[in-house]
Scaffold this active site. Structure first.
Site, PDB file in Angstrom:
ATOM      1  N   HIS A 150       4.073  -7.163   2.175  1.00  0.00           N
ATOM      2  CA  HIS A 150       5.447  -6.777   2.495  1.00  0.00           C
ATOM      3  C   HIS A 150       5.897  -7.458   3.772  1.00  0.00           C
ATOM      4  CE1 HIS A 150       3.149  -3.704   4.832  1.00  0.00           C
ATOM      5  NE2 HIS A 150       4.102  -3.905   5.722  1.00  0.00           N
ATOM      6  N   HIS A 196       6.514   0.306  -0.558  1.00  0.00           N
ATOM      7  CA  HIS A 196       7.560  -0.540   0.022  1.00  0.00           C
ATOM      8  C   HIS A 196       7.195  -2.003  -0.163  1.00  0.00           C
ATOM      9  CE1 HIS A 196       4.554  -0.529   3.159  1.00  0.00           C
ATOM     10  NE2 HIS A 196       5.271  -1.226   4.008  1.00  0.00           N
ATOM     11  N   HIS A 210       7.102  -7.891  11.508  1.00  0.00           N
ATOM     12  CA  HIS A 210       5.801  -8.359  11.050  1.00  0.00           C
ATOM     13  C   HIS A 210       5.854  -8.702   9.572  1.00  0.00           C
ATOM     14  CE1 HIS A 210       5.404  -4.023   9.902  1.00  0.00           C
ATOM     15  NE2 HIS A 210       4.701  -4.517   8.886  1.00  0.00           N
ATOM     16  N   HIS A 242      -0.104   5.219   8.612  1.00  0.00           N
ATOM     17  CA  HIS A 242       1.322   5.500   8.662  1.00  0.00           C
ATOM     18  C   HIS A 242       1.599   6.886   8.073  1.00  0.00           C
ATOM     19  CE1 HIS A 242       2.315   1.459   9.819  1.00  0.00           C
ATOM     20  NE2 HIS A 242       1.921   0.911   8.681  1.00  0.00           N
ATOM     21  N   TYR A 251      -2.523  -3.786  13.150  1.00  0.00           N
ATOM     22  CA  TYR A 251      -1.558  -4.765  13.653  1.00  0.00           C
ATOM     23  C   TYR A 251      -2.217  -5.681  14.672  1.00  0.00           C
ATOM     24  CZ  TYR A 251       2.241  -2.081  11.541  1.00  0.00           C
ATOM     25  OH  TYR A 251       3.072  -1.448  10.659  1.00  0.00           O
ATOM     26  N   GLU A 261       0.025  -7.900   9.958  1.00  0.00           N
ATOM     27  CA  GLU A 261      -0.545  -6.600   9.594  1.00  0.00           C
ATOM     28  C   GLU A 261      -1.422  -6.776   8.370  1.00  0.00           C
ATOM     29  OE1 GLU A 261       0.800  -2.058   8.196  1.00  0.00           O
ATOM     30  OE2 GLU A 261       2.145  -3.754   7.894  1.00  0.00           O
TER      31      GLU A 261
END
Length: 303
Positions: A150, A196, A210, A242, A251, A261
């Site tokens: 992503h 996502h 990122h 998360h 990260y 990430e």
């Protein structure tokens, strides 16, 4: 008319050789082509020609990103929809922009980001045979993520950008942070039924927060942290979780300043799912579930 998933990102690097060495030896991507000022890379389980393009420029940051569409005709359909929304579209023929790149349309988002929809990128295969393959190749260097996952962007008007992705491009909102004033501070959107495929957070227009690769599980995430520490890579956030997306994350930065990430987990999304809402007071937990704290440096990006 279907957008499948994130296809590729093109990032600026002021030291092309250093960045290439990092992305090949530390991240563990595979070089597929090289020009005087561009290097093309992919993950080991990606079949298309590239998912990361490193372009030499004096600064670091994002040049453009692309999503893959199902059919060639989708490019015409999305081009018509974009023009109806008042957005200018540039068309690239097969391999016109880059070797193996396929056919594409490119346009500028309300935030100033350059986005592309692409079809027919050259298929170069993964590192496994098509007959009786093992689960994964042996001897892969570095973190060796199988694929890109992503991208996370910054925009001054997250609500307007979110509406553009939903209304014009057919994305679906999975989660959002809503401020006390009712405005959307951050949103997560998908087209692939993942938690996502792209996310937006309030910040400067045109910013790259990122881009991320998928890894198999928490053990692979831990191993990625070991690789980063061994090579002296600057880790920004140790392996954690998360709240939004429920995924696990790590990260770190490439040697020229682009934030990377590795991500694993998340959940499956149906089109009729209602978005999860996080309040402004709980934004820290949305981003980092265990600590519940987001420092200002984490929200700092470069355009």
């Amino acid at each position: 008319m279907t957008i499948l998933r994130l296809s590729h990102v093109e990032v600026r690097v002021p030291d092309l050789e250093l960045a290439t060495a990092y992305y090949c030896e530390v991240v563990g991507l595979i070089e597929t082509a090289r020009e005087s000022e561009r290097v093309f890379l992919k993950g080991w389980d990606e079949h298309q020609h590239h998912s990361v393009v490193l372009t030499w420029e004096p600064t670091h940051g994002l040049n453009h990103f692309g999503f893959k569409v199902t059919e060639l005709e989708d490019l015409d359909l999305y081009a018509a929809r974009l023009k109806e929304a008042g957005v200018d579209v540039v068309r690239y023929g097969p391999d016109e922009w880059a070797p193996g790149h396929g056919e594409a349309i490119r346009f500028t988002l309300p935030s100033g980001h350059s986005m592309e929809l692409v079809h027919g990128m050259q298929q170069v295969g993964n590192l496994l045979p098509l007959t009786n393959p093992p689960p994964k190749p042996l001897g892969l260097p570095g973190i060796a993520p199988p694929r890109i996952d992503h991208i996370f962007l910054t925009a001054e008007d997250v609500g307007g950008m979110t509406d553009f992705f939903v209304d014009v491009l057919g994305f679906r909102v999975t989660e959002q942070v809503v401020g006390d004033d009712g405005f959307r501070i951050a949103t997560w959107l998908e087209v692939s039924h993942a938690s996502h495929d792209i996310a937006l957070v309030t910040g400067s227009n045109g910013g790259l927060h990122h881009f991320a690769w998928a890894v198999e599980d928490w053990t692979a995430l831990r191993d990625a942290a070991d690789v980063c520490a061994y090579h002296g890579v600057r880790i920004e956030t140790n392996p954690t979780r998360h709240g939004a997306t429920r995924g696990h994350c790590l990260y770190f930065f490439d040697p020229v300043g682009n934030r990377n990430e590795v991500f694993t987990g998340g959940y499956w999304v149906d089109p009729d799912n209602e978005p999860t809402i996080w309040t402004e007071a709980e934004m820290g937990r949305a981003l980092f579930w265990y600590d519940g704290v987001v420092n200002q440096k984490f929200l700092t990006v470069h355009t």
